[in-house]
Design a protein around this motif. Structure first.
Motif, PDB file in Angstrom:
ATOM      1  N   ARG A 150       0.823  -1.215   0.000  1.00  0.00           N
ATOM      2  CA  ARG A 150       0.000   0.000   0.000  1.00  0.00           C
ATOM      3  C   ARG A 150       0.855   1.263   0.000  1.00  0.00           C
ATOM      4  O   ARG A 150       0.633   2.172  -0.818  1.00  0.00           O
ATOM      5  CB  ARG A 150      -0.929   0.000   1.222  1.00  0.00           C
ATOM      6  CG  ARG A 150      -1.930  -1.134   1.239  1.00  0.00           C
ATOM      7  CD  ARG A 150      -2.566  -1.282   2.615  1.00  0.00           C
ATOM      8  NE  ARG A 150      -3.244  -0.064   3.009  1.00  0.00           N
ATOM      9  CZ  ARG A 150      -3.297   0.382   4.271  1.00  0.00           C
ATOM     10  NH1 ARG A 150      -2.674  -0.272   5.235  1.00  0.00           N
ATOM     11  NH2 ARG A 150      -3.948   1.485   4.557  1.00  0.00           N
ATOM     12  N   LYS A 151       1.814   1.329   0.892  1.00  0.00           N
ATOM     13  CA  LYS A 151       2.630   2.540   1.015  1.00  0.00           C
ATOM     14  C   LYS A 151       3.488   2.749  -0.230  1.00  0.00           C
ATOM     15  O   LYS A 151       3.633   3.878  -0.726  1.00  0.00           O
ATOM     16  CB  LYS A 151       3.504   2.451   2.261  1.00  0.00           C
ATOM     17  CG  LYS A 151       4.193   3.760   2.628  1.00  0.00           C
ATOM     18  CD  LYS A 151       4.860   3.649   3.993  1.00  0.00           C
ATOM     19  CE  LYS A 151       5.462   4.988   4.418  1.00  0.00           C
ATOM     20  NZ  LYS A 151       6.071   4.891   5.778  1.00  0.00           N
ATOM     21  N   GLY A 152       4.047   1.668  -0.761  1.00  0.00           N
ATOM     22  CA  GLY A 152       4.870   1.775  -1.955  1.00  0.00           C
ATOM     23  C   GLY A 152       4.075   2.235  -3.159  1.00  0.00           C
ATOM     24  O   GLY A 152       4.553   3.049  -3.966  1.00  0.00           O
ATOM     25  N   ALA A 153       2.841   1.726  -3.297  1.00  0.00           N
ATOM     26  CA  ALA A 153       1.995   2.141  -4.411  1.00  0.00           C
ATOM     27  C   ALA A 153       1.627   3.617  -4.299  1.00  0.00           C
ATOM     28  O   ALA A 153       1.568   4.335  -5.307  1.00  0.00           O
ATOM     29  CB  ALA A 153       0.740   1.282  -4.465  1.00  0.00           C
ATOM     30  N   ALA A 154       1.367   4.065  -3.080  1.00  0.00           N
ATOM     31  CA  ALA A 154       1.067   5.491  -2.881  1.00  0.00           C
ATOM     32  C   ALA A 154       2.275   6.353  -3.236  1.00  0.00           C
ATOM     33  O   ALA A 154       2.124   7.447  -3.797  1.00  0.00           O
ATOM     34  CB  ALA A 154       0.632   5.736  -1.441  1.00  0.00           C
ATOM     35  N   LYS A 155       3.478   5.861  -2.930  1.00  0.00           N
ATOM     36  CA  LYS A 155       4.688   6.607  -3.306  1.00  0.00           C
ATOM     37  C   LYS A 155       4.821   6.662  -4.822  1.00  0.00           C
ATOM     38  O   LYS A 155       5.157   7.707  -5.397  1.00  0.00           O
ATOM     39  CB  LYS A 155       5.911   5.956  -2.674  1.00  0.00           C
ATOM     40  CG  LYS A 155       7.201   6.713  -2.927  1.00  0.00           C
ATOM     41  CD  LYS A 155       8.378   6.074  -2.199  1.00  0.00           C
ATOM     42  CE  LYS A 155       9.670   6.859  -2.474  1.00  0.00           C
ATOM     43  NZ  LYS A 155      10.824   6.246  -1.762  1.00  0.00           N
ATOM     44  N   ASP A 156       4.558   5.528  -5.488  1.00  0.00           N
ATOM     45  CA  ASP A 156       4.576   5.510  -6.952  1.00  0.00           C
ATOM     46  C   ASP A 156       3.556   6.493  -7.520  1.00  0.00           C
ATOM     47  O   ASP A 156       3.810   7.169  -8.523  1.00  0.00           O
ATOM     48  CB  ASP A 156       4.262   4.114  -7.473  1.00  0.00           C
ATOM     49  CG  ASP A 156       5.347   3.095  -7.154  1.00  0.00           C
ATOM     50  OD1 ASP A 156       6.478   3.502  -6.843  1.00  0.00           O
ATOM     51  OD2 ASP A 156       5.042   1.888  -7.219  1.00  0.00           O
ATOM     52  N   GLN A 157       2.400   6.554  -6.878  1.00  0.00           N
ATOM     53  CA  GLN A 157       1.350   7.481  -7.290  1.00  0.00           C
ATOM     54  C   GLN A 157       1.852   8.925  -7.216  1.00  0.00           C
ATOM     55  O   GLN A 157       1.680   9.713  -8.157  1.00  0.00           O
ATOM     56  CB  GLN A 157       0.141   7.288  -6.374  1.00  0.00           C
ATOM     57  CG  GLN A 157      -0.978   8.285  -6.549  1.00  0.00           C
ATOM     58  CD  GLN A 157      -2.107   7.987  -5.582  1.00  0.00           C
ATOM     59  OE1 GLN A 157      -3.118   7.424  -5.960  1.00  0.00           O
ATOM     60  NE2 GLN A 157      -1.947   8.352  -4.325  1.00  0.00           N
ATOM     61  N   ASP A 158       2.475   9.279  -6.107  1.00  0.00           N
ATOM     62  CA  ASP A 158       3.005  10.633  -5.944  1.00  0.00           C
ATOM     63  C   ASP A 158       4.038  10.954  -7.025  1.00  0.00           C
ATOM     64  O   ASP A 158       4.027  12.036  -7.621  1.00  0.00           O
ATOM     65  CB  ASP A 158       3.660  10.790  -4.568  1.00  0.00           C
ATOM     66  CG  ASP A 158       2.655  10.828  -3.441  1.00  0.00           C
ATOM     67  OD1 ASP A 158       1.454  10.944  -3.726  1.00  0.00           O
ATOM     68  OD2 ASP A 158       3.076  10.736  -2.276  1.00  0.00           O
ATOM     69  N   THR A 159       4.934  10.001  -7.268  1.00  0.00           N
ATOM     70  CA  THR A 159       5.985  10.219  -8.272  1.00  0.00           C
ATOM     71  C   THR A 159       5.374  10.488  -9.639  1.00  0.00           C
ATOM     72  O   THR A 159       5.798  11.411 -10.358  1.00  0.00           O
ATOM     73  CB  THR A 159       6.917   8.997  -8.336  1.00  0.00           C
ATOM     74  OG1 THR A 159       7.529   8.804  -7.051  1.00  0.00           O
ATOM     75  CG2 THR A 159       7.986   9.178  -9.387  1.00  0.00           C
ATOM     76  N   ALA A 160       4.376   9.681 -10.005  1.00  0.00           N
ATOM     77  CA  ALA A 160       3.739   9.844 -11.316  1.00  0.00           C
ATOM     78  C   ALA A 160       2.975  11.157 -11.403  1.00  0.00           C
ATOM     79  O   ALA A 160       3.037  11.858 -12.431  1.00  0.00           O
ATOM     80  CB  ALA A 160       2.812   8.669 -11.589  1.00  0.00           C
ATOM     81  N   LEU A 161       2.269  11.518 -10.351  1.00  0.00           N
ATOM     82  CA  LEU A 161       1.487  12.758 -10.392  1.00  0.00           C
ATOM     83  C   LEU A 161       2.385  13.983 -10.419  1.00  0.00           C
ATOM     84  O   LEU A 161       2.104  14.964 -11.124  1.00  0.00           O
ATOM     85  CB  LEU A 161       0.528  12.807  -9.197  1.00  0.00           C
ATOM     86  CG  LEU A 161      -0.628  11.803  -9.246  1.00  0.00           C
ATOM     87  CD1 LEU A 161      -1.426  11.850  -7.945  1.00  0.00           C
ATOM     88  CD2 LEU A 161      -1.548  12.067 -10.437  1.00  0.00           C
TER      89      LEU A 161
END
Length: 368
Positions: free
Chosen positions: A188-199
């Motif tokens: 969960r936390k890693g996916a949210a970090k990936d989300q931030d990077t992409a956004l």
């Protein structure tokens, strides 16, 4: 899970099974908790109505403070627009074929409509569908953040926004879906970090193209807890309103925060270590596996090991749990969204089971 068991005991003589039971007090707590989370983190919440497909529930979400709703297809958007919802994000890369072009145009005449897009062809198709008034339609560029679903590379977002603006559409911002956050508790936390990077990369791409990303939209229920980056302006969770076993296993909710279960009746017990329930894929969908089961019995460790269309196979764990024929059991689904589409209405009660209402699943069957 005591709230579920208590409600079912009070309802058992008043319902036919299988039936989806909503604990309205638990559901309202979930709505209020999400609203409080977004307020603390200076975010807007735009709940995804695909989870519940119910006008009454969406009204409760908006009354609690949601800025609008998210829909999964044109039909869902039409149902909620007809019910008075006037701020709708269709978070899907629409291809405006068949009747969809004119339906989108009609929706944009009466609502603030945002539509997802991740390619030039779709942008041109949407502009053509809008005819002489393309500026009525806002486009939100979808980027991929690692879920490997739909979504352009984040670096392409600006070019797509510029293409939309050049066709007269209004490029409103960017969105993504961190679906890989459902892979397990540690994801969960890693996916949210990936989300931030992409956004962040997508917003930079917008800026480089001379376009402002006013909306930076994130999901989802499993990753919401970690979606607090300053780049994000809104979140689009859906499952939080009911929750389910998947979210409980991921740590995205507690078992006491599950607001929907399916009541099923034991109809056969000939096999010594197994009973059969009147609840199969027609009620629960096919989410699950033999290893983790296809739904759990609230308050026990028992899980359904197999489903036929109308049969649920429940192995009986050691320890004396052996429901008799005629016993009604609360089945908590692994994934709540596929359950909702199988029923025309919810049985709505509270944790005491004293109240009973029926709310229609208004957008059931609207698939395009």
């Amino acid at each position: 899970m005591n709230r579920i068991q208590g409600a079912l005991e009070a309802l058992v003589e008043r319902i036919d099974t299988p039936a989806p039971i909503v604990l309205v007090d638990v559901m309202q707590e979930n709505i209020d908790r999400m609203q409080a989370f977004t307020a603390r983190n200076n975010l807007d919440v735009r709940p995804h109505v695909k989870t519940h497909k119910c006008v009454e529930i969406a009204r409760r979400q908006v009354r609690a403070g949601a800025v609008g709703i998210t829909a999964g297809n044109v039909g869902e958007a039409e149902v909620f627009a007809a019910a008075g919802f006037d701020d709708i994000f269709l978070a899907y890369p629409i291809w405006p074929s068949g009747t969809k072009g004119r339906r989108i145009r009609r929706l944009a005449e009466n609502t603030r409509l945002r539509v997802g897009a991740d390619n030039i062809a779709a942008i041109n198709g949407l502009a053509d569908a809008m005819g002489a008034e393309p500026d009525r339609l806002q486009v939100v560029i979808e980027v991929d953040c690692g879920a490997r679903r739909s979504g352009a590379p984040a670096e392409a977002a600006g070019d797509l926004a510029l293409a939309a603006r050049n066709r007269g559409l209004v490029p409103a911002g960017v969105f993504t879906y961190p679906g890989h956050g459902s892979a397990g508790p540690d994801a969960r936390k890693g996916a949210a970090k990936d989300q931030d990077t992409a956004l962040i990369a997508a917003v930079r791409s917008f800026n480089a193209a001379g376009v402002t990303a006013e909306v930076v939209s994130a999901g989802s229920t499993p990753t919401v807890e970690f979606s607090t980056s300053s780049v994000i302006t809104e979140i689009r969770p859906g499952e939080y309103v009911f929750n389910d076993l998947n979210n409980a296993r991921l740590g995205a909710c507690t078992e006491d925060q599950i607001a929907l279960f399916v009541a099923g009746t034991v109809v056969s017990d000939w096999i010594p270590d197994q009973v059969i329930l009147d609840i199969g894929t027609k009620a629960l969908g096919r989410e699950g596996s033999p290893e983790r089961g296809y739904g759990g019995i609230a308050g026990t460790t028992a899980v359904l090991s197999k489903l036929n269309e109308y049969h649920g196979f429940l192995p009986l764990p050691a320890g004396g749990f052996r429901p008799r024929v005629g016993t009604v059991l609360p089945v908590v689904p692994n994934h709540v969204c596929p359950v909702v589409v199988n029923f025309e209405e919810y049985i709505v009660t509270d944790s005491t089971g004293t109240s009973l209402e029926r709310w229609p699943v208004d957008a059931r069957g609207f698939l395009n």
